[in-house]
Design a protein around this motif. Structure first.
Motif, PDB file in Angstrom:
ATOM      1  N   GLY A 168       0.786  -1.222   0.000  1.00  0.00           N
ATOM      2  CA  GLY A 168       0.000   0.000   0.000  1.00  0.00           C
ATOM      3  C   GLY A 168       0.821   1.277   0.000  1.00  0.00           C
ATOM      4  O   GLY A 168       0.261   2.365   0.047  1.00  0.00           O
ATOM      5  N   ALA A 169       2.153   1.155  -0.073  1.00  0.00           N
ATOM      6  CA  ALA A 169       3.016   2.338  -0.062  1.00  0.00           C
ATOM      7  C   ALA A 169       2.761   3.178  -1.309  1.00  0.00           C
ATOM      8  O   ALA A 169       2.500   2.653  -2.391  1.00  0.00           O
ATOM      9  CB  ALA A 169       4.477   1.921   0.004  1.00  0.00           C
ATOM     10  N   PHE A 170       2.858   4.498  -1.146  1.00  0.00           N
ATOM     11  CA  PHE A 170       2.686   5.412  -2.270  1.00  0.00           C
ATOM     12  C   PHE A 170       4.035   5.702  -2.902  1.00  0.00           C
ATOM     13  O   PHE A 170       5.022   5.928  -2.205  1.00  0.00           O
ATOM     14  CB  PHE A 170       2.052   6.729  -1.808  1.00  0.00           C
ATOM     15  N   TYR A 171       4.068   5.710  -4.232  1.00  0.00           N
ATOM     16  CA  TYR A 171       5.256   6.075  -4.999  1.00  0.00           C
ATOM     17  C   TYR A 171       4.880   7.209  -5.938  1.00  0.00           C
ATOM     18  O   TYR A 171       3.928   7.080  -6.716  1.00  0.00           O
ATOM     19  CB  TYR A 171       5.778   4.876  -5.800  1.00  0.00           C
ATOM     20  N   ALA A 172       5.619   8.310  -5.873  1.00  0.00           N
ATOM     21  CA  ALA A 172       5.320   9.482  -6.700  1.00  0.00           C
ATOM     22  C   ALA A 172       5.651   9.238  -8.166  1.00  0.00           C
ATOM     23  O   ALA A 172       5.023   9.817  -9.057  1.00  0.00           O
ATOM     24  CB  ALA A 172       6.084  10.697  -6.181  1.00  0.00           C
ATOM     25  N   GLU A 173       6.640   8.378  -8.426  1.00  0.00           N
ATOM     26  CA  GLU A 173       7.044   8.128  -9.808  1.00  0.00           C
ATOM     27  C   GLU A 173       6.156   7.055 -10.446  1.00  0.00           C
ATOM     28  O   GLU A 173       5.555   6.239  -9.769  1.00  0.00           O
ATOM     29  CB  GLU A 173       8.515   7.699  -9.881  1.00  0.00           C
ATOM     30  N   GLU A 174       6.092   7.115 -11.780  1.00  0.00           N
ATOM     31  CA  GLU A 174       5.380   6.074 -12.516  1.00  0.00           C
ATOM     32  C   GLU A 174       6.235   4.815 -12.499  1.00  0.00           C
ATOM     33  O   GLU A 174       7.450   4.877 -12.642  1.00  0.00           O
ATOM     34  CB  GLU A 174       5.104   6.530 -13.953  1.00  0.00           C
ATOM     35  N   ARG A 175       5.613   3.679 -12.285  1.00  0.00           N
ATOM     36  CA  ARG A 175       6.306   2.393 -12.237  1.00  0.00           C
ATOM     37  C   ARG A 175       5.632   1.450 -13.225  1.00  0.00           C
ATOM     38  O   ARG A 175       4.663   1.822 -13.877  1.00  0.00           O
ATOM     39  CB  ARG A 175       6.257   1.830 -10.813  1.00  0.00           C
ATOM     40  N   ASP A 176       6.143   0.226 -13.331  1.00  0.00           N
ATOM     41  CA  ASP A 176       5.560  -0.733 -14.278  1.00  0.00           C
ATOM     42  C   ASP A 176       4.058  -0.880 -14.068  1.00  0.00           C
ATOM     43  O   ASP A 176       3.297  -0.983 -15.011  1.00  0.00           O
ATOM     44  CB  ASP A 176       6.236  -2.099 -14.169  1.00  0.00           C
ATOM     45  N   ILE A 177       3.647  -0.940 -12.810  1.00  0.00           N
ATOM     46  CA  ILE A 177       2.220  -0.971 -12.503  1.00  0.00           C
ATOM     47  C   ILE A 177       1.985  -0.207 -11.204  1.00  0.00           C
ATOM     48  O   ILE A 177       2.690  -0.378 -10.221  1.00  0.00           O
ATOM     49  CB  ILE A 177       1.662  -2.404 -12.428  1.00  0.00           C
ATOM     50  N   ASN A 178       1.041   0.695 -11.260  1.00  0.00           N
ATOM     51  CA  ASN A 178       0.613   1.479 -10.109  1.00  0.00           C
ATOM     52  C   ASN A 178      -0.886   1.288  -9.942  1.00  0.00           C
ATOM     53  O   ASN A 178      -1.594   0.995 -10.905  1.00  0.00           O
ATOM     54  CB  ASN A 178       0.878   2.972 -10.330  1.00  0.00           C
ATOM     55  N   TYR A 179      -1.344   1.480  -8.746  1.00  0.00           N
ATOM     56  CA  TYR A 179      -2.775   1.435  -8.472  1.00  0.00           C
ATOM     57  C   TYR A 179      -3.195   2.813  -7.983  1.00  0.00           C
ATOM     58  O   TYR A 179      -2.494   3.449  -7.201  1.00  0.00           O
ATOM     59  CB  TYR A 179      -3.087   0.359  -7.424  1.00  0.00           C
ATOM     60  N   LYS A 180      -4.329   3.275  -8.440  1.00  0.00           N
ATOM     61  CA  LYS A 180      -4.755   4.648  -8.194  1.00  0.00           C
ATOM     62  C   LYS A 180      -5.624   4.844  -6.961  1.00  0.00           C
ATOM     63  O   LYS A 180      -5.799   5.956  -6.498  1.00  0.00           O
ATOM     64  CB  LYS A 180      -5.510   5.180  -9.426  1.00  0.00           C
ATOM     65  N   LEU A 181      -6.193   3.778  -6.414  1.00  0.00           N
ATOM     66  CA  LEU A 181      -7.130   3.912  -5.301  1.00  0.00           C
ATOM     67  C   LEU A 181      -6.736   2.982  -4.163  1.00  0.00           C
ATOM     68  O   LEU A 181      -6.486   1.800  -4.371  1.00  0.00           O
ATOM     69  CB  LEU A 181      -8.550   3.574  -5.776  1.00  0.00           C
ATOM     70  N   LYS A 182      -6.689   3.541  -2.962  1.00  0.00           N
ATOM     71  CA  LYS A 182      -6.355   2.770  -1.758  1.00  0.00           C
ATOM     72  C   LYS A 182      -7.435   3.033  -0.719  1.00  0.00           C
ATOM     73  O   LYS A 182      -7.743   4.184  -0.388  1.00  0.00           O
ATOM     74  CB  LYS A 182      -4.993   3.206  -1.221  1.00  0.00           C
ATOM     75  N   ILE A 183      -8.002   1.956  -0.181  1.00  0.00           N
ATOM     76  CA  ILE A 183      -9.032   2.054   0.844  1.00  0.00           C
ATOM     77  C   ILE A 183      -8.560   1.284   2.070  1.00  0.00           C
ATOM     78  O   ILE A 183      -8.278   0.091   1.978  1.00  0.00           O
ATOM     79  CB  ILE A 183     -10.372   1.470   0.348  1.00  0.00           C
ATOM     80  N   ASP A 184      -8.464   1.963   3.196  1.00  0.00           N
ATOM     81  CA  ASP A 184      -8.153   1.312   4.468  1.00  0.00           C
ATOM     82  C   ASP A 184      -9.463   1.179   5.239  1.00  0.00           C
ATOM     83  O   ASP A 184     -10.240   2.128   5.327  1.00  0.00           O
ATOM     84  CB  ASP A 184      -7.169   2.137   5.296  1.00  0.00           C
ATOM     85  N   TYR A 185      -9.687  -0.007   5.791  1.00  0.00           N
ATOM     86  CA  TYR A 185     -10.936  -0.258   6.512  1.00  0.00           C
ATOM     87  C   TYR A 185     -10.677  -1.222   7.667  1.00  0.00           C
ATOM     88  O   TYR A 185      -9.659  -1.905   7.708  1.00  0.00           O
ATOM     89  CB  TYR A 185     -12.011  -0.818   5.575  1.00  0.00           C
ATOM     90  N   LEU A 186     -11.605  -1.239   8.597  1.00  0.00           N
ATOM     91  CA  LEU A 186     -11.512  -2.135   9.743  1.00  0.00           C
ATOM     92  C   LEU A 186     -12.290  -3.404   9.446  1.00  0.00           C
ATOM     93  O   LEU A 186     -13.385  -3.362   8.897  1.00  0.00           O
ATOM     94  CB  LEU A 186     -12.069  -1.464  10.997  1.00  0.00           C
ATOM     95  N   MET A 187     -11.726  -4.520   9.870  1.00  0.00           N
ATOM     96  CA  MET A 187     -12.414  -5.803   9.720  1.00  0.00           C
ATOM     97  C   MET A 187     -13.562  -5.860  10.722  1.00  0.00           C
ATOM     98  O   MET A 187     -13.494  -5.242  11.784  1.00  0.00           O
ATOM     99  CB  MET A 187     -11.454  -6.964   9.994  1.00  0.00           C
ATOM    100  N   ASP A 188     -14.586  -6.606  10.391  1.00  0.00           N
ATOM    101  CA  ASP A 188     -15.705  -6.787  11.315  1.00  0.00           C
ATOM    102  C   ASP A 188     -15.224  -7.395  12.624  1.00  0.00           C
ATOM    103  O   ASP A 188     -14.366  -8.270  12.633  1.00  0.00           O
ATOM    104  CB  ASP A 188     -16.766  -7.704  10.696  1.00  0.00           C
ATOM    105  N   ASP A 189     -15.761  -6.913  13.721  1.00  0.00           N
ATOM    106  CA  ASP A 189     -15.489  -7.450  15.059  1.00  0.00           C
ATOM    107  C   ASP A 189     -14.021  -7.386  15.478  1.00  0.00           C
ATOM    108  O   ASP A 189     -13.566  -8.197  16.286  1.00  0.00           O
ATOM    109  CB  ASP A 189     -15.992  -8.895  15.182  1.00  0.00           C
ATOM    110  N   SER A 190     -13.264  -6.478  14.911  1.00  0.00           N
ATOM    111  CA  SER A 190     -11.874  -6.317  15.349  1.00  0.00           C
ATOM    112  C   SER A 190     -11.400  -4.916  14.981  1.00  0.00           C
ATOM    113  O   SER A 190     -12.060  -4.189  14.253  1.00  0.00           O
ATOM    114  CB  SER A 190     -10.961  -7.362  14.696  1.00  0.00           C
ATOM    115  N   ASP A 191     -10.243  -4.566  15.496  1.00  0.00           N
ATOM    116  CA  ASP A 191      -9.638  -3.284  15.157  1.00  0.00           C
ATOM    117  C   ASP A 191      -8.519  -3.461  14.141  1.00  0.00           C
ATOM    118  O   ASP A 191      -7.735  -2.546  13.918  1.00  0.00           O
ATOM    119  CB  ASP A 191      -9.081  -2.605  16.414  1.00  0.00           C
TER     120      ASP A 191
END
Length: 93
Positions: free
Chosen positions: A54-77
């Protein structure tokens, strides 16, 4: 995805989904997230997120992903990360 129409995250995700197409697999993963458990939503036009950590890289790489979602699992932190919208460097040329 369980979403409230008045939620900031819901509104942001809906805006992105109007702009970009997710694969069926990505849509399936997104639907499993309870919107009320989202703690962070990050989107970028340049650079991207690494699928492994999930680390962000400012430079273009072979493959980048544009959307990152952090969420909590059910019944845990325990925080989980969902990375979506792959962009392959060759597509940018």
């Amino acid at each position: 995805m369980k979403a409230s129409a008045n939620s900031h995250f819901s509104q942001s995700l809906n805006t992105l989904l109007k702009r970009y197409s997710l694969s069926d697999h990505e849509l399936s993963k997104l639907r499993t997230i309870d919107e009320s458990k989202i703690v962070s939503l990050a989107y970028t036009e340049t650079g991207g997120f690494d699928i492994r950590d999930g680390a962000f890289y400012a430079e273009e790489r072979d493959i980048n992903y544009k959307l990152k979602i952090d969420y909590l699992m059910d019944d845990s932190d325990a925080k989980q990360t969902l990375i979506l919208l792959p962009v392959i460097a060759d597509e940018l040329d």
